[in-house]
Design an enzyme around this catalytic site. Sequence first.
Site, mmCIF file in Angstrom:
data_model
loop_
_atom_site.group_PDB
_atom_site.id
_atom_site.type_symbol
_atom_site.label_atom_id
_atom_site.label_comp_id
_atom_site.label_asym_id
_atom_site.label_seq_id
_atom_site.Cartn_x
_atom_site.Cartn_y
_atom_site.Cartn_z
ATOM 1 C CE LYS A 2 -39.913 27.974 37.040
ATOM 2 N NZ LYS A 2 -39.975 26.528 36.778
ATOM 3 C CG ASP B 23 -39.452 21.341 38.726
ATOM 4 O OD1 ASP B 23 -40.449 21.699 38.088
ATOM 5 O OD2 ASP B 23 -39.530 20.843 39.864
ATOM 6 N N GLY C 26 -43.962 34.590 42.252
ATOM 7 C CA GLY C 26 -44.048 33.481 43.205
ATOM 8 C C GLY C 26 -43.907 33.936 44.648
ATOM 9 N NE ARG D 165 -35.412 30.272 37.568
ATOM 10 C CZ ARG D 165 -36.218 30.624 38.581
ATOM 11 N NH1 ARG D 165 -36.207 31.849 39.061
ATOM 12 N NH2 ARG D 165 -37.036 29.740 39.113
HETATM 13 P P1 IMP Z 1 -42.291 24.922 38.529
HETATM 14 O O1 IMP Z 1 -42.745 25.641 37.299
HETATM 15 O O2 IMP Z 1 -42.988 23.634 38.778
HETATM 16 O O3 IMP Z 1 -40.809 24.812 38.604
HETATM 17 O O4 IMP Z 1 -42.785 25.825 39.733
HETATM 18 C C1 IMP Z 1 -41.985 26.736 40.314
HETATM 19 C C2 IMP Z 1 -42.755 27.440 41.432
HETATM 20 O O5 IMP Z 1 -41.846 27.630 42.507
HETATM 21 C C3 IMP Z 1 -43.205 28.814 40.992
HETATM 22 O O6 IMP Z 1 -44.533 28.813 40.523
HETATM 23 C C4 IMP Z 1 -43.040 29.618 42.261
HETATM 24 O O7 IMP Z 1 -44.170 29.451 43.073
HETATM 25 C C5 IMP Z 1 -41.861 28.960 42.945
HETATM 26 N N1 IMP Z 1 -40.601 29.593 42.540
HETATM 27 C C6 IMP Z 1 -39.592 29.050 41.790
HETATM 28 N N2 IMP Z 1 -38.612 29.941 41.603
HETATM 29 C C7 IMP Z 1 -39.000 31.058 42.217
HETATM 30 C C8 IMP Z 1 -38.404 32.336 42.336
HETATM 31 O O8 IMP Z 1 -37.339 32.644 41.796
HETATM 32 N N3 IMP Z 1 -39.093 33.223 43.059
HETATM 33 C C9 IMP Z 1 -40.293 32.955 43.638
HETATM 34 N N4 IMP Z 1 -40.915 31.787 43.533
HETATM 35 C C10 IMP Z 1 -40.258 30.826 42.823
#
Ligand code: IMP
Length: 232
Positions: A13, A82, A185, A213
Site C-alpha cells: 500500500k 483502509d 492481496g 486507491r
Molecule cells: P487493511 O490493511 O485492513 O486495509 O487491509 C486491506 C486488505 O484488503 C489487504 O490485506 C488486501 O487483502 C485487500 N486489499 C486492499 N487493497 C487491495 C488492492 O489494491 N489489491 C488487492 N487486495 C487489496
Amino acid sequence: MTTLLIATRNAHKVGEIQAILGTSFRCLTLKEFPDAPAVIEDAETFAGNATKKAVELARWLAQKLPTSNIQHPTPEFVLADDSGLEVDALNGAPGVHSARFAALDKTENSHDADNNAKLLRLLKDVPLAKRTGRFRCVIALVPVPAGKVESTSPVCFVDEFEAQIFDGACEGRIQLAASGQGGFGYDPLFVLDGFTRSFAELGEDVKNQLSHRAKALKKLENYFRLPPTSTK
Ligand code: IMP
C-alpha cells in the site's frame, strides 16, 4: 510542500500511495517512526477503521513531536488507508475483514494465498457472470495539531482531530483461478470491468491509474488543490 505520514505497515500500500501521489507531497512512512503504536482495526466500516488509524497516529505524533529530536520534516497530516474487496455473491464479504479473511477467528492477518484460496472455495459454484464485486478504498486525512494534546477522552477523540474522508471503488469480477505475479492481496483474482487480465497481470502503472486507491487519492489531491470554502 505538504508533508504526510502514511500510516500503514503494508509495504504494498505504501508503495502504491507513493507512486500515485508522485512528487506533489513529501511522504514519510512508519519506517521513520518505528515506535509508532499499532492500531487495532475493529471498526465495522472502512471509514471507521481509516479514521481510527489516522486519529490515533495524529494524537501520538502530537504528543511526541514537541519533545522529540527528529531528523526529518514534521508531518502536517496523517494519511490512513483502509480498503478491501466486496463480493456481491458473498453479500459484500470479505469487506472490512479482507486482510484477515482466512483467519477471522484469530487476531493476526492471514497470508494472501490463504485469503485467495478461501475466496475461490466460497465461490466454487458461482458462475463467472455472478462473480461481480469491487475493491473499495477509504482514505482518512487528519491534521497533526501543533503542541501537546492532553485530552484522552474517547468522546472528543475524533472531533479534536477532524478527519477528511476520500473514497474510491473499482468494479470488476473474481476470476475462476489466480493469475499474475504483480500487486498484492486479491489482485491475482480481480479483473477490472473492461479488461480480461487481472490486476496482478496488468502491472503497477495501469493499476495505479485505475484502482480504488488511485480514485480516492485523486480526490485527496483535489482537496489540496481546491480547499473547501468556509461555511462560517
Ligand atoms: P487493511 O490493511 O485492513 O486495509 O487491509 C486491506 C486488505 O484488503 C489487504 O490485506 C488486501 O487483502 C485487500 N486489499 C486492499 N487493497 C487491495 C488492492 O489494491 N489489491 C488487492 N487486495 C487489496
